[in-house]
Motif scaffolding. Structure first.
Motif, PDB file in Angstrom:
ATOM      1  N   TYR A  39      28.013  44.602  15.459  1.00  0.00           N
ATOM      2  CA  TYR A  39      28.932  43.600  14.935  1.00  0.00           C
ATOM      3  C   TYR A  39      28.098  42.347  14.738  1.00  0.00           C
ATOM      4  N   ASN A  40      27.734  42.076  13.496  1.00  0.00           N
ATOM      5  CA  ASN A  40      26.778  41.022  13.203  1.00  0.00           C
ATOM      6  C   ASN A  40      27.369  39.982  12.267  1.00  0.00           C
ATOM      7  N   LEU A  41      27.237  38.726  12.663  1.00  0.00           N
ATOM      8  CA  LEU A  41      27.718  37.600  11.878  1.00  0.00           C
ATOM      9  C   LEU A  41      26.547  36.954  11.162  1.00  0.00           C
ATOM     10  N   HIS A  42      26.724  36.691   9.871  1.00  0.00           N
ATOM     11  CA  HIS A  42      25.704  36.051   9.049  1.00  0.00           C
ATOM     12  C   HIS A  42      26.327  34.865   8.317  1.00  0.00           C
ATOM     13  N   ILE A  43      25.466  33.950   7.890  1.00  0.00           N
ATOM     14  CA  ILE A  43      25.880  32.824   7.056  1.00  0.00           C
ATOM     15  C   ILE A  43      25.138  32.939   5.739  1.00  0.00           C
ATOM     16  N   ASP A  44      25.863  32.780   4.641  1.00  0.00           N
ATOM     17  CA  ASP A  44      25.254  32.836   3.317  1.00  0.00           C
ATOM     18  C   ASP A  44      24.163  31.766   3.222  1.00  0.00           C
ATOM     19  N   ALA A  45      22.977  32.162   2.788  1.00  0.00           N
ATOM     20  CA  ALA A  45      21.841  31.240   2.719  1.00  0.00           C
ATOM     21  C   ALA A  45      22.049  30.130   1.687  1.00  0.00           C
ATOM     22  N   SER A  46      22.914  30.359   0.710  1.00  0.00           N
ATOM     23  CA  SER A  46      23.123  29.343  -0.329  1.00  0.00           C
ATOM     24  C   SER A  46      24.438  28.579  -0.178  1.00  0.00           C
ATOM     25  N   ASP A  47      25.303  29.020   0.731  1.00  0.00           N
ATOM     26  CA  ASP A  47      26.585  28.339   0.927  1.00  0.00           C
ATOM     27  C   ASP A  47      26.983  28.428   2.400  1.00  0.00           C
ATOM     28  N   PRO A  48      26.818  27.351   3.160  1.00  0.00           N
ATOM     29  CA  PRO A  48      27.115  27.402   4.594  1.00  0.00           C
ATOM     30  C   PRO A  48      28.592  27.593   4.933  1.00  0.00           C
ATOM     31  N   CYS A  49      29.463  27.556   3.942  1.00  0.00           N
ATOM     32  CA  CYS A  49      30.887  27.806   4.182  1.00  0.00           C
ATOM     33  C   CYS A  49      31.242  29.292   4.095  1.00  0.00           C
ATOM     34  N   VAL A  50      30.266  30.129   3.750  1.00  0.00           N
ATOM     35  CA  VAL A  50      30.519  31.559   3.595  1.00  0.00           C
ATOM     36  C   VAL A  50      29.907  32.316   4.777  1.00  0.00           C
ATOM     37  N   PHE A  51      30.763  33.056   5.474  1.00  0.00           N
ATOM     38  CA  PHE A  51      30.351  33.857   6.626  1.00  0.00           C
ATOM     39  C   PHE A  51      30.558  35.328   6.284  1.00  0.00           C
ATOM     40  N   VAL A  52      29.630  36.157   6.733  1.00  0.00           N
ATOM     41  CA  VAL A  52      29.690  37.586   6.435  1.00  0.00           C
ATOM     42  C   VAL A  52      29.511  38.362   7.734  1.00  0.00           C
ATOM     43  N   PHE A  53      30.446  39.255   7.991  1.00  0.00           N
ATOM     44  CA  PHE A  53      30.308  40.197   9.098  1.00  0.00           C
ATOM     45  C   PHE A  53      29.853  41.534   8.540  1.00  0.00           C
ATOM     46  N   TYR A  54      28.894  42.132   9.222  1.00  0.00           N
ATOM     47  CA  TYR A  54      28.525  43.520   8.964  1.00  0.00           C
ATOM     48  C   TYR A  54      28.780  44.237  10.267  1.00  0.00           C
ATOM     49  N   GLU A  55      29.645  45.245  10.216  1.00  0.00           N
ATOM     50  CA  GLU A  55      30.058  45.906  11.450  1.00  0.00           C
ATOM     51  C   GLU A  55      30.170  47.404  11.271  1.00  0.00           C
ATOM     52  N   ASN A  56      29.892  48.121  12.349  1.00  0.00           N
ATOM     53  CA  ASN A  56      29.987  49.573  12.377  1.00  0.00           C
ATOM     54  C   ASN A  56      30.767  49.986  13.617  1.00  0.00           C
ATOM     55  N   TRP A  57      31.699  50.907  13.404  1.00  0.00           N
ATOM     56  CA  TRP A  57      32.581  51.392  14.460  1.00  0.00           C
ATOM     57  C   TRP A  57      32.490  52.905  14.536  1.00  0.00           C
ATOM     58  N   GLU A  58      32.658  53.449  15.732  1.00  0.00           N
ATOM     59  CA  GLU A  58      32.591  54.894  15.908  1.00  0.00           C
ATOM     60  C   GLU A  58      33.730  55.619  15.210  1.00  0.00           C
ATOM     61  N   SER A  59      34.882  54.950  15.035  1.00  0.00           N
ATOM     62  CA  SER A  59      36.035  55.596  14.392  1.00  0.00           C
ATOM     63  C   SER A  59      36.990  54.546  13.847  1.00  0.00           C
ATOM     64  N   GLN A  60      37.895  54.988  12.997  1.00  0.00           N
ATOM     65  CA  GLN A  60      38.941  54.105  12.486  1.00  0.00           C
ATOM     66  C   GLN A  60      39.844  53.637  13.629  1.00  0.00           C
ATOM     67  N   ALA A  61      40.088  54.511  14.590  1.00  0.00           N
ATOM     68  CA  ALA A  61      40.923  54.138  15.737  1.00  0.00           C
ATOM     69  C   ALA A  61      40.288  52.987  16.522  1.00  0.00           C
TER      70      ALA A  61
END
Length: 101
Positions: A39-61
């Motif tokens: 579960y990783n939080l990133h900030i757009d390098a060109s716009d500090p108001c934009v946040f991006v999560f990249y996340e992986n889960w074992e299941s939909q549940a």
């Protein structure tokens, strides 16, 4: 099957710092949840108001359970006020699982 997501949140300039604090505060508890692979939080390098999560889960549940966790409440209860536009979300699948045609 693993569930992978990318979620983009855009803050109003005046709510950027508040949103940032709320997002950072949920990273640790989320990583400790059952089924959270990463579960990783990133900030757009060109716009500090934009946040991006990249996340992986074992299941939909596991992802569904995450969305009901109490540590998300401070964010979810104020989301309309904090965001300049609705959350954009992409659910991903490994390319090798995609149908070929």
């Amino acid at each position: 099957m693993i569930v992978s997501l990318i979620a983009t949140l855009m803050a109003h300039p005046e709510t950027r710092e508040e949103l940032f604090r709320l997002l950072v505060d949920q990273v640790g508890p989320t990583r400790a949840e059952h089924g959270c692979i990463d579960y990783n939080l990133h900030i757009d390098a060109s716009d500090p108001c934009v946040f991006v999560f990249y996340e992986n889960w074992e299941s939909q549940a596991d992802l569904d359970a995450h969305m009901k966790m109490p540590h998300l409440e401070p964010l979810l209860s104020q989301i309309d006020r904090l965001l300049a536009k609705p959350i954009e979300m992409w659910r991903l699948q490994p390319a090798e699982l995609a149908a070929t045609g």
